[in-house]
Design a protein around this motif. Structure first.
Motif, PDB file in Angstrom:
ATOM      1  N   THR A 166       0.826  -1.203   0.000  1.00 21.71           N
ATOM      2  CA  THR A 166       0.000   0.000   0.000  1.00 21.71           C
ATOM      3  C   THR A 166       0.860   1.252   0.000  1.00 21.71           C
ATOM      4  O   THR A 166       0.602   2.192  -0.745  1.00 21.71           O
ATOM      5  CB  THR A 166      -0.926  -0.006   1.226  1.00 21.71           C
ATOM      6  OG1 THR A 166      -1.496  -1.298   1.341  1.00 21.71           O
ATOM      7  CG2 THR A 166      -2.006   1.032   1.092  1.00 21.71           C
ATOM      8  N   GLN A 167       1.907   1.224   0.846  1.00 18.74           N
ATOM      9  CA  GLN A 167       2.796   2.389   0.879  1.00 18.74           C
ATOM     10  C   GLN A 167       3.438   2.623  -0.479  1.00 18.74           C
ATOM     11  O   GLN A 167       3.543   3.754  -0.953  1.00 18.74           O
ATOM     12  CB  GLN A 167       3.894   2.180   1.930  1.00 18.74           C
ATOM     13  CG  GLN A 167       3.417   2.435   3.348  1.00 18.74           C
ATOM     14  CD  GLN A 167       4.431   1.936   4.367  1.00 18.74           C
ATOM     15  OE1 GLN A 167       5.202   1.007   4.096  1.00 18.74           O
ATOM     16  NE2 GLN A 167       4.426   2.550   5.536  1.00 18.74           N
ATOM     17  N   THR A 168       3.853   1.533  -1.105  1.00 22.23           N
ATOM     18  CA  THR A 168       4.484   1.650  -2.410  1.00 22.23           C
ATOM     19  C   THR A 168       3.525   2.266  -3.420  1.00 22.23           C
ATOM     20  O   THR A 168       3.877   3.142  -4.197  1.00 22.23           O
ATOM     21  CB  THR A 168       4.917   0.257  -2.903  1.00 22.23           C
ATOM     22  OG1 THR A 168       5.762  -0.308  -1.933  1.00 22.23           O
ATOM     23  CG2 THR A 168       5.633   0.354  -4.237  1.00 22.23           C
ATOM     24  N   MET A 169       2.283   1.813  -3.361  1.00 18.86           N
ATOM     25  CA  MET A 169       1.307   2.344  -4.291  1.00 18.86           C
ATOM     26  C   MET A 169       1.126   3.842  -4.073  1.00 18.86           C
ATOM     27  O   MET A 169       1.082   4.629  -5.018  1.00 18.86           O
ATOM     28  CB  MET A 169      -0.028   1.619  -4.128  1.00 18.86           C
ATOM     29  CG  MET A 169      -1.012   1.978  -5.206  1.00 18.86           C
ATOM     30  SD  MET A 169      -2.564   1.104  -5.004  1.00 18.86           S
ATOM     31  CE  MET A 169      -3.272   1.979  -3.638  1.00 18.86           C
ATOM     32  N   LYS A 170       1.049   4.227  -2.785  1.00 20.61           N
ATOM     33  CA  LYS A 170       0.820   5.642  -2.479  1.00 20.61           C
ATOM     34  C   LYS A 170       2.008   6.501  -2.872  1.00 20.61           C
ATOM     35  O   LYS A 170       1.849   7.606  -3.367  1.00 20.61           O
ATOM     36  CB  LYS A 170       0.569   5.811  -0.980  1.00 20.61           C
ATOM     37  CG  LYS A 170      -0.880   5.626  -0.590  1.00 20.61           C
ATOM     38  CD  LYS A 170      -1.069   6.094   0.837  1.00 20.61           C
ATOM     39  CE  LYS A 170      -2.376   5.605   1.419  1.00 20.61           C
ATOM     40  NZ  LYS A 170      -2.283   5.490   2.871  1.00 20.61           N
ATOM     41  N   SER A 171       3.197   5.982  -2.614  1.00 17.68           N
ATOM     42  CA  SER A 171       4.348   6.860  -2.803  1.00 17.68           C
ATOM     43  C   SER A 171       4.964   6.753  -4.191  1.00 17.68           C
ATOM     44  O   SER A 171       5.636   7.654  -4.637  1.00 17.68           O
ATOM     45  CB  SER A 171       5.409   6.580  -1.737  1.00 17.68           C
ATOM     46  OG  SER A 171       5.799   5.229  -1.814  1.00 17.68           O
ATOM     47  N   ILE A 172       4.745   5.661  -4.872  1.00 14.75           N
ATOM     48  CA  ILE A 172       5.365   5.499  -6.193  1.00 14.75           C
ATOM     49  C   ILE A 172       4.319   5.448  -7.307  1.00 14.75           C
ATOM     50  O   ILE A 172       4.277   6.313  -8.184  1.00 14.75           O
ATOM     51  CB  ILE A 172       6.209   4.199  -6.265  1.00 14.75           C
ATOM     52  CG1 ILE A 172       7.186   4.119  -5.110  1.00 14.75           C
ATOM     53  CG2 ILE A 172       6.870   4.070  -7.629  1.00 14.75           C
ATOM     54  CD1 ILE A 172       8.511   4.766  -5.352  1.00 14.75           C
ATOM     55  N   THR A 173       3.458   4.426  -7.256  1.00 13.68           N
ATOM     56  CA  THR A 173       2.606   4.159  -8.408  1.00 13.68           C
ATOM     57  C   THR A 173       1.652   5.320  -8.709  1.00 13.68           C
ATOM     58  O   THR A 173       1.574   5.795  -9.837  1.00 13.68           O
ATOM     59  CB  THR A 173       1.789   2.869  -8.179  1.00 13.68           C
ATOM     60  OG1 THR A 173       2.645   1.917  -7.560  1.00 13.68           O
ATOM     61  CG2 THR A 173       1.279   2.330  -9.480  1.00 13.68           C
TER      62      THR A 173
END
Lengths: 539, 352
Positions: free
Chosen positions: A444-451
Motif C-alpha cells: 500500500t505504501q508503495t502504491m501511495k508513494s510510487i505508483t
C-alpha cells in the motif's frame, strides 16, 4: 505460472486494488445481465427475424467503418502528435489545443453541418455554382460521409494518448540512436514508434469501439450499422426491444473480437526507460523549411474539423437572429453540463485507477477479464446502457438522481480513463516499485508513494477525456438524468429535432467554448510542470 | 545524491495532494448538491411529473403557463417519443411518471396498457375521432401529412391529386421519405385502413421502384427538398414553417395537401394520457384539461404551427385552413394498429 511467482505478483498489489477492481467490474456488468435477460426473453420468432434480417449486410458495413476510421485517425493523429510534442513547430501549444477540440463536437452536430455544407446542393456547391457553374457535387451520404464524420469526432482518442506517450518517452534512447548516425525519420521509426505501440493499440481500439456505437453520424449519413439498426428497433414499440437486445449481443461479439485483436498486438516488450542517469526533456527536432508543410497540415485538420463546424453554427445563429428568432441562453444548462462533467471526470478516474494498476502490473486471467469488461459500456449504444440501468434502478431511491447519471457515465466512459492511466503506468519501470518493496515499504505504501504519483499524467489526461465526452453525451443524459435537468447537449438536441437551428447553434457554440477551457488549462499545466516528475524515476 | 532524489520523490507525493483534494472537493460538492436537489424535490406535495416525447422547444412555454395558472410544480422528463415509451416499458409499475405526452399515436399506443381510463369530463373536451377507443388518452393537437415540394422545379399544379400517383415511374429518383419516422408509419397505418392491405403494399412497392431517398427524420427531408436533392418529400406540415422562420421566404420548398385527400393527407395527433400508477392524479387531470382548454389550444395554433383540435380556435394564418383539407376518415381504433404496419414495412424491406 508457478505458484511462487503468482504469489509474488499478487503480493505486489495492495488488496484494495484488486478488491475494488472486482467490485467495479461487477457493477459495470449490469448491461450484460440486462441484455441476457432480454435476449432470453426473446422468443424463437425474434431470433428468426434477427437471422433473416440483413444481418450480414449490416455486419459488412459495420466492419468497413470499424476498420477505416481507426486507420484514417492514425494518419491524422500520428503526425499531429509528433509535431506538437517533439518539434519546434510554431504555436505548438495552440495547435495541441485546437487539434484535440473536435472531440467536444457531438457527432450528430458534425454530421448535420457536413450535410449542410457538403451535400450535393449544399453550401459548397452554392459557392461553386456561380463562378464555375457546378450543378452538383458528389454525394457525401453513405460510407464516405460516415467515415469522415466519425473520424472527425473520434481521432483525438488516438491523438491524446499519443501526445502523452511522446511526452513520457525517455530521450536517452533517441540520443543513442542519433549518436549512432540515424536521422530523424529513422530514429522515429526504430526508436519512437515501437514505444508508442501501447498508445496506438489502445487508441485505435477506442476509436474502433466508438465507430461501433456511434449513432448520430451514421444515421444522418444514412449508413446502416448495427447501432443504427438497434436504434431503429427501439423506435418500433412492439417486440423491438427484444430484437434490439439480440442485435446488441451480436454487436458485443464484434466488440470482443476487436478487444482480443488489440490484446494480440501486445507483446512482452517493455515501454519504460532503463537509463540510470536522470532523464531530461529531449531536444526538439528542428523542422527548418519543413515547417511550412507541417503548418499547412495542422491548419487543414483544424479548418476541416473545427473551424468549418464552428462557422456553420455561427452562421445559423446569426441567420436565425437576423430573421427574428428569439434565442435565449439558458445558463442553468451550461452549469449542469459542467457540474456533471467535472463529477464524472473525478468519479471515473478514481474508479479507473485500481483497474489500470491491476491490468498494467499483473498479467493473469483476472486482469484480462477485468480489462475486457471495462470496455463493454463503451462499445454498446447509449440507449442500451441507459435502459439497462433503468431496469435495475427504477423504484430505488437512486432513480433519476444525479448519482445514477454519474454511474451511467462511469459505465460508458471507464475505458477512456483506464487507457490513459494504463499507458502512463506502462512507461514506469516496475523496478521502482520493487525497490520500494525491498526497502521495507508495504504494497500500500508503495502504491501511495510510487505508483499513484507517477500515474498522475495519465490520471489528468483521463479526467480531461472523460470531461469532454460527458459534456456532449446525450442518450444517457436524456434517460438517466433527474427530472427538470437540462444540459447543453440536451438543449442542442431539443432544438435540432424540431429544426430550431439558431437555438441549437448557441448552446453548441457554448459547449465547444466551455470544453476548450479545461483542455487549455491541462496543456498549459503540462508545459509548466515540464519534466518535474521525472526526477523520481531515476531512483 | 540519494538524499536529493528521495526528496524529489517526497515532493512528488505532496504535489499529488492538491489534485486529490480537488477530486475530493468536487465529489463532496456534487454529492451534497445532488442530495439537496433530491430532498427539496420530494418535499413539494403539489407537483406533477410529465414524460414528454415532444421537444421542450414545442411545449416548454405552455408548461410554464400551466405552472403559473395553477401553482402546480411540474417536473419534466424529455426524450423522443419512442425513447420515452421504451423507458416507461422498462420502468413498469415503478414508474414515477404521472402523465405521458407523446408526439404520435403509435408511441402512446405502445404503452396504452399502462394508462388509466380518463374521466368523461376530459374525454368530452376532445373530439371522439381524436382519442383512444378505450378512453385512455386524448388527442391534443394535430399535424397534417403533406407532400413538400421544391418550388424551383415544380408548381402545385404539377403535383398529382393523390399520394398514390407517386408510384408512377415519372417520379423515379425524385422522392424523399423517412420510413423509420413514427409519423410516416402512422400514415401507412391510415393507408391500410383506407386502401386495404394489398393496395398499401402495392403503393410501398411502387414507391420503392422509384428509388426513393430515405432520410432519418422529417427535418432533413424538408431540407433536402429545398436544396433540390429530391423534388418531393412525404413529411408533416409544420417543419416547413420552422425553415421559413429561420431562412426567410425564399426557402425553396412549400407544402401541398393532396387535392383528393386520402391517406396522404392524414391528420397526425399528439396525445396525452395518465399513468395507472400516478400518485398525482388530480394534477394530471388538471393538466390535460388545461391543454384542451381554449388557452391551451390557442397556444398550439399560434406558437407551434399545429392544428388545434377544437373548431372554435382558429388555425395560424400561414396554414391551410382545416376545413379546406380533405382528411381521410380513419378511426383511432385502426390508427392503433402500428404492429401490423411494422410487419408490412418489414415484409417489404422498407425498414429492418
Amino acid at each position: 505460472m508457478p505458484y511462487l511467482e503468482l504469489k509474488r505478483k499478487i503480493d505486489r498489489l495492495p488488496s484494495v486494488v484488486w478488491v475494488s477492481s472486482i467490485l467495479i467490474t461487477i457493477l459495470i456488468a449490469i448491461p450484460l445481465v440486462y441484455l441476457t435477460i432480454r435476449a432470453l426473453g426473446a422468443g424463437p420468432e425474434t431470433w428468426d427475424l434477427v437471422f433473416r434480417f440483413r444481418t450480414l449486410e449490416i455486419a459488412g458495413r459495420t466492419l468497413a467503418l470499424v476498420i477505416t476510421v481507426p486507420l484514417l485517425s492514425m494518419g491524422i493523429s500520428l503526425p499531429l502528435a509528433w509535431l506538437t510534442t517533439r518539434t519546434d513547430l510554431p504555436f505548438k501549444r495552440t495547435w495541441s489545443v485546437l487539434t484535440a477540440l473536435p472531440l467536444v463536437i457531438p457527432s450528430y452536430i458534425f454530421a448535420y453541418v457536413m450535410i449542410v455544407a457538403l451535400s450535393p446542393r449544399g453550401m459548397l456547391q452554392q459557392a461553386l455554382a456561380s463562378p464555375f457553374g457546378i450543378e452538383q457535387i458528389p454525394s457525401i451520404y453513405g460510407f464516405f460521409g460516415a467515415v469522415f464524420s466519425v473520424t472527425a469526432v473520434s481521432y483525438p482518442y488516438l491523438l491524446l494518448p499519443l501526445q502523452a506517450s511522446l511526452r513520457g518517452i525517455d530521450p536517452s534512447l533517441e540520443e543513442a540512436s542519433h549518436s549512432l548516425g540515424h536521422g530523424t525519420f529513422s530514429t522515429f521509426k526504430k526508436v519512437i514508434l515501437p514505444q508508442l505501440r501501447p498508445a496506438i493499440a489502445s487508441g485505435a481500439l477506442l476509436i474502433a469501439l466508438y465507430s461501433l456505437r456511434d449513432f448520430g453520424a451514421v444515421s444522418l449519413m444514412r449508413y446502416e450499422t448495427f447501432t443504427f439498426a438497434i436504434y431503429n428497433q427501439y423506435l418500433t414499440p412492439f417486440g423491438g426491444r427484444m430484437i434490439a437486445a439480440a442485435l446488441s449481443m451480436i454487436l458485443l461479439v464484434f466488440a470482443l473480437s476487436l478487444m482480443f485483436a488489440e490484446s494480440a498486438t501486445r507483446s512482452k516488450a517493455k515501454f519504460y526507460g532503463t537509463a540510470k542517469g536522470s532523464p531530461r526533456k529531449g531536444d526538439l527536432v528542428k523542422l527548418g523549411r519543413w515547417r511550412w508543410p507541417a503548418l499547412a497540415f495542422c491548419g487543414a485538420v483544424v479548418s476541416m474539423f473545427l473551424i468549418l463546424p464552428i462557422s456553420v453554427l455561427g452562421y445559423w445563429a446569426l441567420r436565425g437572429i437576423s430573421a427574428g428568432e428569439t434565442v435565449q441562453v439558458v445558463w442553468s444548462s451550461a452549469v449542469n453540463s459542467i457540474q456533471v462533467s467535472v463529477m464524472a471526470a473525478a468519479v471515473v478516474v478514481l474508479a479507473a485507477l485500481p483497474i489500470a494498476i491491476l491490468t498494467s502490473r499483473f498479467s493473469g486471467k483476472l486482469s484480462l477479464v477485468v480489462e475486457k469488461f471495462t470496455y463493454i459500456g463503451f462499445a454498446l449504444p447509449g440507449i442500451v446502457i441507459s435502459l439497462s440501468i433503468v431496469f435495475f434502478a427504477v423504484g430505488t431511491f437512486m432513480y433519476q438522481t444525479l448519482g445514477l447519471l454519474i454511474f451511467g457515465y462511469l459505465i460508458l466512459f471507464l475505458p477512456l480513463a483506464v487507457g490513459s492511466i494504463r499507458n502512463s503506468l506502462l512507461q514506469i519501470n516496475p523496478s521502482l516499485e520493487e525497490a520500494s518493496r525491498s526497502l521495507g515499504h508495504t504494497a500500500t505504501q508503495t502504491m501511495k508513494s510510487i505508483t499513484i504519483p507517477l500515474s498522475r499524467n495519465g490520471m489528468i489526461s483521463g479526467a480531461a477525456l472523460v470531461f469532454l465526452v460527458t459534456m456532449k453525451e446525450l442518450q444517457a443524459t436524456l434517460i438517466l438524468s433527474p427530472r427538470n435537468f437540462d444540459t447543453l447537449a440536451t438543449s442542442i438536441w431539443h432544438a435540432t429535432s424540431e429544426a430550431f437551428f439558431a437555438r441549437a447553434a448557441v448552446p453548441a457554440l457554448l459547449l465547444i467554448l466551455f470544453s476548450s477551457i479545461p483542455m487549455m488549462i491541462l496543456l498549459i499545466f503540462w508545459h509548466m510542470r515540464g519534466n518535474h516528475e521525472k526526477i523520481s524515476s531515476s531512483l | 545524491m540519494m538524499e536529493r532524489k528521495i526528496k524529489g520523490m517526497r515532493q512528488n507525493t505532496h504535489a499529488n495532494q492538491p489534485f486529490l483534494a480537488i477530486v475530493a472537493l468536487v465529489l463532496a460538492v456534487g454529492l451534497v448538491s445532488g442530495t439537496y436537489v433530491y430532498l427539496i424535490r420530494d418535499t413539494n406535495e403539489n407537483k406533477l411529473i410529465i414524460y414528454s416525447g415532444r421537444s421542450s422547444e414545442l411545449v416548454d412555454d405552455i408548461i410554464q403557463e400551466f405552472e403559473s395558472t395553477t401553482g402546480i410544480e411540474v417536473e419534466m422528463k424529455y426524450g423522443s417519443t419512442s425513447e420515452m415509451a421504451g423507458m416507461l416499458l422498462e420502468e413498469g409499475k415503478h414508474s414515477p411518471a404521472d402523465v405521458f405526452y407523446a408526439q404520435d399515436p403509435g408511441g402512446i399506443g405502445a404503452v396504452e396498457h399502462m394508462l388509466d381510463t380518463l374521466p368523461d369530463e376530459i374525454l368530452e373536451m376532445s373530439p371522439e375521432n381524436f382519442q383512444s377507443p378505450q378512453g385512455r388518452w386524448v388527442g391534443i393537437s394535430g399535424r397534417a401529412r403533406v407532400v413538400v415540394y421544391n418550388t424551383d422545379v415544380l408548381t402545385e399544379d404539377q403535383l398529382p391529386d393523390s399520394i398514390w400517383d407517386f408510384t408512377d415511374s415519372e417520379w423515379d429518383g425524385r422522392i424523399g421519405w423517412a420510413p423509420t419516422n413514427p409519423s410516416f408509419q402512422s400514415m401507412v397505418t391510415a393507408m391500410r385502413s383506407e386502401w386495404g392491405e394489398e393496395k398499401t403494399e402495392n403503393w410501398i412497392n411502387g414507391i420503392q421502384e422509384n428509388n426513393p431517398t430515405a432520410y432519418p427524420r422529417n427535418t432533413p427531408t424538408v431540407k433536402a427538398v429545398a436544396d433540390g436533392e429530391v423534388e418531393v418529400g412525404f413529411v408533416n406540415h409544420y417543419y416547413l414553417f420552422r425553415f421559413l422562420a429561420e431562412e426567410g421566404e425564399d426557402f425553396s420548398a412549400r407544402n401541398y395537401h393532396p387535392r383528393d385527400g386520402g391517406p396522404g393527407a392524414t391528420m397526425m395527433i399528439s396525445g396525452a394520457g395518465i399513468l395507472e400508477t400516478s400518485e398525482n392524479r388530480e394534477n394530471a387531470q388538471q393538466f390535460l384539461k388545461f391543454l384542451l382548454s381554449k388557452q391551451g389550444q390557442e397556444y398550439f395554433a399560434e406558437n407551434t404551427f399545429e392544428y388545434p383540435i377544437h373548431d372554435d380556435v382558429e388555425t395560424h394564418h400561414m396554414l391551410k385552413p382545416i376545413n379546406e383539407i380533405q382528411f381521410p376518415n380513419v378511426s383511432m381504433e385502426d390508427m392503433n394498429d402500428l404492429e401490423g404496419t411494422l410487419a408490412l414495412l418489414r415484409r417489404t424491406g422498407v425498414i429492418s
